[in-house]
Design a protein around this motif. Structure first.
Motif, PDB file in Angstrom:
ATOM      1  N   ASP A  77       0.728  -1.299   0.075  1.00 54.59           N
ATOM      2  CA  ASP A  77       0.158   0.008  -0.007  1.00 54.59           C
ATOM      3  C   ASP A  77       0.958   1.213  -0.072  1.00 54.59           C
ATOM      4  N   SER A  78       0.184   2.427   0.010  1.00 52.52           N
ATOM      5  CA  SER A  78       1.078   3.750  -0.035  1.00 52.52           C
ATOM      6  C   SER A  78       1.842   4.061   1.002  1.00 52.52           C
ATOM      7  N   SER A  79       1.497   3.357   2.175  1.00 50.84           N
ATOM      8  CA  SER A  79       2.322   3.648   3.439  1.00 50.84           C
ATOM      9  C   SER A  79       3.532   2.828   3.253  1.00 50.84           C
ATOM     10  N   GLY A  80       3.806   1.760   2.436  1.00 57.71           N
ATOM     11  CA  GLY A  80       4.887   0.745   2.181  1.00 57.71           C
ATOM     12  C   GLY A  80       4.376  -0.463   3.199  1.00 57.71           C
ATOM     13  N   THR A  81       3.265  -0.654   3.490  1.00 60.95           N
ATOM     14  CA  THR A  81       3.047  -2.096   3.976  1.00 60.95           C
ATOM     15  C   THR A  81       2.675  -3.114   3.108  1.00 60.95           C
ATOM     16  N   VAL A  82       2.903  -4.324   3.601  1.00 62.27           N
ATOM     17  CA  VAL A  82       2.634  -5.430   2.520  1.00 62.27           C
ATOM     18  C   VAL A  82       1.054  -5.795   2.802  1.00 62.27           C
ATOM     19  N   ARG A  83       0.308  -5.971   1.724  1.00 63.37           N
ATOM     20  CA  ARG A  83      -1.127  -6.197   1.960  1.00 63.37           C
ATOM     21  C   ARG A  83      -1.292  -7.460   1.450  1.00 63.37           C
ATOM     22  N   TRP A  84      -0.680  -7.844   0.753  1.00 62.34           N
ATOM     23  CA  TRP A  84      -1.041  -9.278   0.082  1.00 62.34           C
ATOM     24  C   TRP A  84       0.344  -9.850  -0.708  1.00 62.34           C
ATOM     25  N   VAL A  85       0.332 -11.133  -0.340  1.00 61.71           N
ATOM     26  CA  VAL A  85       1.546 -11.977  -0.958  1.00 61.71           C
ATOM     27  C   VAL A  85       1.119 -13.263  -1.427  1.00 61.71           C
TER      28      VAL A  85
END
Lengths: 108, 148
Positions: A77-85
């Protein structure tokens, strides 16, 4: 990659930027991008810096025993957090545009 | 002159095509790549032709050369089928586990890499560069094996 390109309008509409990464050189990538008319970014990681940072090194699996990346997809996401792998068990089986767009719905 | 046993050759050639067309043609579409049903269907057709061809070769009016030829082509076809099973289902799973890959909720490691024009691009730039004048909501990183 061709599947991603064909779905690029949907990715754009969802605000998702696909980015492809491999150990190919920028010259090889340019040839690939021009041949296939890809319009999303392709990045060159010949020293496996990003590949190593994501723990995706597949030792000796490339041409002449070269280290390459095992396939994987990450939605960030735009904050740099992984949301889906998606770490596939079989390199022919990859995340489909539909799965990715479904995962994109959870983004803030 | 005995008629050409076209069935055994058709079966063999369809099998070869079924093997070669998976990595070259049918990987292009997720629907035929994730599960190679088109190639499996081609192999079923190939095996039917092989079966008919072998039966024909062992018919009453066929000579020894015809029988030997059919056995060789049928054996080669089995090897082609084995090769397909290896390529599509076995060797493609020989990958490291990636146990240390970023998990959902963790921070994505940053990087700066050259793109296909040789320009240096960073992850934060990819996250902030507008998509058709709107702020991107996310970046999809697709790591792939490379085309070498």
């Amino acid at each position: 990659m061709r599947g991603i390109e064909r779905s690029l309008d949907k990715f754009n509409a969802a605000g998702i930027r696909p980015v492809a990464i491999s150990v190919d050189s920028p010259e090889q990538l340019r040839e690939l991008v021009e041949t296939n008319k890809f319009t999303f970014p392709f990045l060159s990681d010949p020293d496996l810096t990003a590949v190593r940072a994501y723990d995706l090194v597949h030792p000796g699996a490339g041409e002449e025993g070269r280290d390459i990346a095992r396939p994987a997809e990450f939605l960030i996401d735009s904050s740099g957090t992984v949301r889906w792998v998606n770490l596939t068990d079989n390199y022919w089986v990859r995340g489909t545009p539909e799965q990715i767009l479904e995962a994109a719905k959870t983004l803030p | 002159m005995r008629r050409f046993n076209w069935q055994i050759w058709a079966g063999f050639l369809i099998g070869v095509f079924a093997l070669l067309s998976y990595p070259t043609i049918f990987v292009q579409w997720p629907a035929t790549r994730d599960f190679p049903w088109v190639n499996i269907l081609l192999f079923v057709i190939a095996e039917i032709f092989i079966f008919v061809g072998v039966r024909r070769a062992f018919g009453p009016d066929r000579g020894i050369a015809s029988k030997i030829g059919a056995v060789i082509l049928a054996s080669l076809s089995s090897l082609v089928l084995l090769a397909f099973i290896m390529v599509a289902f076995v060797s493609s799973t020989w990958m490291p586990e990636a146990a240390g890959a970023p998990v959902v909720g963790s921070r994505a490691p940053s990087f700066t890499l050259a793109d296909s024009n040789g320009r240096q691009v960073s992850l934060s730039e990819l996250q902030s560069m507008p998509i058709s004048s709107a702020q991107p909501r996310g970046v999809l990183l697709i790591f792939y094996r490379g085309y070498w």
